[in-house]
Design a protein around this motif. Structure first.
Motif, PDB file in Angstrom:
ATOM      1  N   THR A   1       0.869  -1.273  -0.023  1.00  0.00           N
ATOM      2  CA  THR A   1      -0.002   0.080  -0.088  1.00  0.00           C
ATOM      3  C   THR A   1       0.998   1.090  -0.062  1.00  0.00           C
ATOM      4  O   THR A   1       0.191   2.171  -0.436  1.00  0.00           O
ATOM      5  CB  THR A   1      -0.783   0.123   1.225  1.00  0.00           C
ATOM      6  N   VAL A   2       2.064   1.130   0.230  1.00  0.00           N
ATOM      7  CA  VAL A   2       2.844   2.199   0.328  1.00  0.00           C
ATOM      8  C   VAL A   2       4.229   1.755  -0.472  1.00  0.00           C
ATOM      9  O   VAL A   2       4.425   0.590  -0.514  1.00  0.00           O
ATOM     10  CB  VAL A   2       3.240   2.984   1.764  1.00  0.00           C
ATOM     11  N   LYS A   3       5.068   2.638  -1.146  1.00  0.00           N
ATOM     12  CA  LYS A   3       6.165   2.626  -1.705  1.00  0.00           C
ATOM     13  C   LYS A   3       7.405   2.544  -0.389  1.00  0.00           C
ATOM     14  O   LYS A   3       7.478   3.369   0.263  1.00  0.00           O
ATOM     15  CB  LYS A   3       6.506   3.582  -2.612  1.00  0.00           C
ATOM     16  N   ALA A   4       7.839   1.294  -0.378  1.00  0.00           N
ATOM     17  CA  ALA A   4       8.891   0.877   0.647  1.00  0.00           C
ATOM     18  C   ALA A   4      10.087   1.858   0.565  1.00  0.00           C
ATOM     19  O   ALA A   4      10.536   2.401   1.656  1.00  0.00           O
ATOM     20  CB  ALA A   4       9.400  -0.547   0.575  1.00  0.00           C
ATOM     21  N   LYS A   5      10.417   2.243  -0.640  1.00  0.00           N
ATOM     22  CA  LYS A   5      11.616   2.822  -0.885  1.00  0.00           C
ATOM     23  C   LYS A   5      11.323   4.419  -0.497  1.00  0.00           C
ATOM     24  O   LYS A   5      12.140   5.127   0.355  1.00  0.00           O
ATOM     25  CB  LYS A   5      12.094   2.961  -2.392  1.00  0.00           C
ATOM     26  N   ASP A   6      10.109   4.963  -0.832  1.00  0.00           N
ATOM     27  CA  ASP A   6       9.833   6.478  -0.157  1.00  0.00           C
ATOM     28  C   ASP A   6       9.409   6.356   1.321  1.00  0.00           C
ATOM     29  O   ASP A   6       9.875   7.335   2.126  1.00  0.00           O
ATOM     30  CB  ASP A   6       8.451   6.648  -0.898  1.00  0.00           C
ATOM     31  N   PHE A   7       9.076   5.124   2.030  1.00  0.00           N
ATOM     32  CA  PHE A   7       8.864   5.339   3.295  1.00  0.00           C
ATOM     33  C   PHE A   7      10.052   5.292   4.056  1.00  0.00           C
ATOM     34  O   PHE A   7      10.534   6.128   5.058  1.00  0.00           O
ATOM     35  CB  PHE A   7       8.118   4.012   3.781  1.00  0.00           C
ATOM     36  N   PHE A   8      11.204   4.501   3.589  1.00  0.00           N
ATOM     37  CA  PHE A   8      12.593   4.524   4.051  1.00  0.00           C
ATOM     38  C   PHE A   8      12.892   6.001   3.994  1.00  0.00           C
ATOM     39  O   PHE A   8      13.662   6.259   4.907  1.00  0.00           O
ATOM     40  CB  PHE A   8      13.613   3.485   3.199  1.00  0.00           C
ATOM     41  N   THR A   9      12.963   6.589   2.827  1.00  0.00           N
ATOM     42  CA  THR A   9      13.253   8.051   2.537  1.00  0.00           C
ATOM     43  C   THR A   9      12.815   8.971   3.717  1.00  0.00           C
ATOM     44  O   THR A   9      13.651   9.768   4.559  1.00  0.00           O
ATOM     45  CB  THR A   9      12.993   8.425   1.170  1.00  0.00           C
ATOM     46  N   LEU A  10      11.417   8.822   4.221  1.00  0.00           N
ATOM     47  CA  LEU A  10      10.738   9.519   5.127  1.00  0.00           C
ATOM     48  C   LEU A  10      11.598   9.250   6.529  1.00  0.00           C
ATOM     49  O   LEU A  10      11.581  10.154   7.254  1.00  0.00           O
ATOM     50  CB  LEU A  10       9.427   9.076   5.168  1.00  0.00           C
ATOM     51  N   LEU A  11      11.769   8.064   6.867  1.00  0.00           N
ATOM     52  CA  LEU A  11      12.181   7.629   8.215  1.00  0.00           C
ATOM     53  C   LEU A  11      13.516   8.215   8.259  1.00  0.00           C
ATOM     54  O   LEU A  11      13.759   8.621   9.484  1.00  0.00           O
ATOM     55  CB  LEU A  11      12.239   5.875   8.113  1.00  0.00           C
ATOM     56  N   LEU A  12      14.365   8.232   7.228  1.00  0.00           N
ATOM     57  CA  LEU A  12      15.720   8.692   7.341  1.00  0.00           C
ATOM     58  C   LEU A  12      15.793  10.306   7.370  1.00  0.00           C
ATOM     59  O   LEU A  12      16.517  10.834   8.491  1.00  0.00           O
ATOM     60  CB  LEU A  12      16.726   8.303   6.239  1.00  0.00           C
ATOM     61  N   GLN A  13      14.880  10.817   6.647  1.00  0.00           N
ATOM     62  CA  GLN A  13      14.423  12.429   6.814  1.00  0.00           C
ATOM     63  C   GLN A  13      14.224  12.751   8.395  1.00  0.00           C
ATOM     64  O   GLN A  13      14.741  13.519   8.968  1.00  0.00           O
ATOM     65  CB  GLN A  13      13.471  12.706   6.074  1.00  0.00           C
TER      66      GLN A  13
END
Length: 241
Positions: free
Chosen positions: A173-185
């Motif tokens: 349901t979400v893009k894992a790559k984009d979610f990782f980017t958000l976590l790191l940010q």
């Protein structure tokens, strides 16, 4: 993964306000004089009052976020890890406020896939992305390792997050790559924002990068220490009120 690797991508400071019932205003001192050109006073920054209770994340979500954050910024000889530094508290309060609801973003659509330079084009809010992304993260790790993410070995945690970053691990349901980017940010922001927002405990992030914080000016040092290294104890906005 060392903290310098996690922090070198940028010193992003997030200063958003959240629920008034959770925060208290931190007022700056008023200086009399000047031209009077500024008529409207901006609202004062709001600080975290109670860091002991969660305001958006569940206990399980907070534990999962803390585990991920401590992989990205682990405790080492340079200082405390992300969770000890208050990064989960920082994120929890941000998700409960305007950042979490994407209050300043356009969210009506249409949704069209953008270029990599345009960043994520989803109309989902950060709060929604975290709720779905954390659930999927645990679901995928259960399928892959038959364990929840916090129960993985350190090498497995690193490899899984590297897979998210590279796009080789997919969520539904979400893009894992984009979610990782958000976590790191967000872990960077929590480690480097003013301590009044719940993270950067004891100004550990500022001390690491040599940032002085809310210092009014440097005239005392310029006059007395010209040509010398300046070791300035960081000052939080909480100390200036």
């Amino acid at each position: 993964m060392r903290r310098r690797d996690a922090l070198k991508g940028g010193l992003v400071l997030l200063a958003t306000s959240t629920l008034a019932s959770i925060y208290k205003p931190a007022y700056s001192k008023t200086l009399v004089g000047g031209s009077g050109a500024w008529k409207a006073q901006p609202p004062p920054p709001l600080s975290v009052v109670d860091s002991s209770r969660l305001v958006y994340l569940t206990q399980d979500e907070a534990k999962l976020v803390g585990t991920v954050f401590d992989v990205l910024i682990p405790p080492d000889e340079l200082g405390m890890g992300a969770t000890e530094a208050g990064c989960v508290t920082f994120l929890d309060h941000q998700l409960a406020g305007p950042f979490g609801s994407a209050a300043k973003d356009y969210k009506l659509g249409p949704v069209v896939e953008g270029t990599p330079q345009q960043g994520p084009q989803s109309i989902a809010t950060p709060a929604e992305i975290y709720r779905k992304g954390l659930a999927e993260l645990n679901t995928v790790t259960q399928k892959k390792f038959d364990k929840a993410f916090p129960d993985l070995t350190e090498d497995q945690k690193v490899a899984f997050l590297e897979g998210m970053e590279a796009g080789t691990i997919q969520f539904e349901t979400v893009k894992a790559k984009d979610f990782f980017t958000l976590l790191l940010q967000n872990v960077r922001e929590g480690y480097l924002a003013d301590p009044m927002y719940g993270g950067n405990r004891d100004m550990v992030g500022w001390k690491l990068v040599g940032f002085p914080g809310a210092v009014y000016d440097y005239r005392d040092w310029i006059v007395s220490k010209r040509g010398q290294k300046i070791d300035v104890q960081p000052v939080s906005l909480l100390r200036t009120t």
